[in-house]
Enzyme design. Structure first.
Site, PDB file in Angstrom:
ATOM      1  N   SER A 144       0.849  -1.196   0.000  1.00 47.22           N
ATOM      2  CA  SER A 144       0.000   0.000   0.000  1.00 47.22           C
ATOM      3  C   SER A 144       0.876   1.233   0.000  1.00 47.22           C
ATOM      4  O   SER A 144       2.010   1.205   0.501  1.00 47.22           O
ATOM      5  CB  SER A 144      -0.890   0.020   1.252  1.00 47.22           C
ATOM      6  OG  SER A 144      -1.541   1.268   1.385  1.00 47.22           O
ATOM      7  N   TYR A 157      -2.044  -0.994  10.154  1.00 52.52           N
ATOM      8  CA  TYR A 157      -1.986  -1.224   8.703  1.00 52.52           C
ATOM      9  C   TYR A 157      -0.708  -0.622   8.123  1.00 52.52           C
ATOM     10  O   TYR A 157       0.017  -1.273   7.354  1.00 52.52           O
ATOM     11  CB  TYR A 157      -3.218  -0.598   8.059  1.00 52.52           C
ATOM     12  CG  TYR A 157      -3.331  -0.802   6.569  1.00 52.52           C
ATOM     13  CD1 TYR A 157      -3.847  -1.981   6.050  1.00 52.52           C
ATOM     14  CD2 TYR A 157      -2.957   0.210   5.670  1.00 52.52           C
ATOM     15  CE1 TYR A 157      -3.974  -2.161   4.681  1.00 52.52           C
ATOM     16  CE2 TYR A 157      -3.093   0.040   4.305  1.00 52.52           C
ATOM     17  CZ  TYR A 157      -3.599  -1.143   3.809  1.00 52.52           C
ATOM     18  OH  TYR A 157      -3.727  -1.321   2.456  1.00 52.52           O
ATOM     19  N   LYS A 161       2.161  -3.107   6.526  1.00 56.26           N
ATOM     20  CA  LYS A 161       2.383  -3.007   5.083  1.00 56.26           C
ATOM     21  C   LYS A 161       3.815  -2.561   4.782  1.00 56.26           C
ATOM     22  O   LYS A 161       4.407  -2.978   3.784  1.00 56.26           O
ATOM     23  CB  LYS A 161       1.376  -2.043   4.469  1.00 56.26           C
ATOM     24  CG  LYS A 161      -0.029  -2.619   4.353  1.00 56.26           C
ATOM     25  CD  LYS A 161      -0.102  -3.812   3.403  1.00 56.26           C
ATOM     26  CE  LYS A 161      -1.526  -4.219   3.104  1.00 56.26           C
ATOM     27  NZ  LYS A 161      -1.624  -5.300   2.109  1.00 56.26           N
TER      28      LYS A 161
END
Length: 263
Positions: A144, A157, A161
């Site tokens: 991401s 997150y 990531k």
């Protein structure tokens, strides 16, 4: 442009919907046979049947949770049983988070670590030997833009990531000698069902203009002023799987409509 992928076998995780489904369909359009993985068996089976019927390839559904060791082993066993191995692995399974660092419990950190990082580690251990026997392969990690440009509301997150991006780089260094190319893709705003669901929830009490909400997000973050489609992103993944990207090793590519603000 002939991508020379016909007859290859690809494994795609998180393949029943959104980006994963689009990648699987893009590969199938090039004649690639598939092993599709996701947690919801019914939806996954329908996705596999749809792709097989549309593109004349074999598409095998393996319902599993790759965030658990048992799930990754079930997928590895399914690949061996269906095709005896594979040529392509797309680690796509993942989801956003919403928490603060001071309030998030250890269990949430661990769950996201298992889904975004350990799934890739475990699948590498199981899938790379298949590729070595076949004389090479391709592994792609869907991370991401948040791996490099974090959003404030999803620290777990962001961190996991970013770790996936580094894992991709280090795996690439280890297996390039086996003619296995490993790369990472960092998407920006991609219009997935999750984005639409979130937008509808956030606008439910203020008139329900979820399209307007998403346009506002795009206007704020993406110079291109729109979300990308899963199919646009999938085209990039399919290209990286092909011989046309034969000198791409250990890299991270941003597909983000100009969202990244750094060099």
């Amino acid at each position: 442009m002939d991508l020379k992928l016909r007859g290859k076998v690809a494994v795609v995780t998180g393949a029943s919907v959104g980006i994963g489904f689009a990648i699987a369909e893009g590969l199938a359009a090039e004649g690639v046979n598939l092993v599709l993985a996701a947690r919801q068996e019914g939806r996954l089976t329908l996705a596999a049947e749809k792709i097989a019927a549309a593109h004349g390839v074999k598409a095998v559904a393996v319902a599993c949770d790759v965030g658990a060791a048992e799930g990754t082993q079930k997928l590895i066993d399914g690949v061996e049983r269906a095709f005896g191995g594979c040529d392509i692995l797309v680690n796509n399974a993942g989801t956003g988070s919403n928490e603060t660092i001071l309030e998030a419990p250890d269990e949430k950190w661990q769950a996201y670590w298992d889904l975004h990082v350990m799934a890739a580690v475990r699948l590498a251990r199981g899938i790379v030997p298949f590729m070595q026997k076949r004389g090479g392969g391709v592994i792609l990690h869907n991370a991401s833009i948040c791996a490099a440009q974090p959003l404030w509301y999803e620290p777990i997150y962001n961190v996991t990531k970013s770790a996936l991006m580094m894992f991709s780089k280090t795996l690439a260094t280890e297996v390039v000698k086996d003619k296995i190319r490993v790369n990472c893709v960092n998407p920006g705003l991609i219009l997935t069902p999750d984005w639409i669901k979130t937008a509808k929830e956030l606008t439910a009490e203020t008139g329900g203009d979820w399209q307007g909400y998403l346009q506002g997000v795009a206007d704020e973050h993406a110079p291109i002023k729109r979300f990308g489609t899963p199919e646009e992103l999938a085209d990039f993944f399919v290209f990286l799987c092909s011989e046309r990207a034969s000198y791409s090793v250990g890299s991270t590519y941003f597909v983000d409509g100009g969202m990244l603000k750094t060099l």
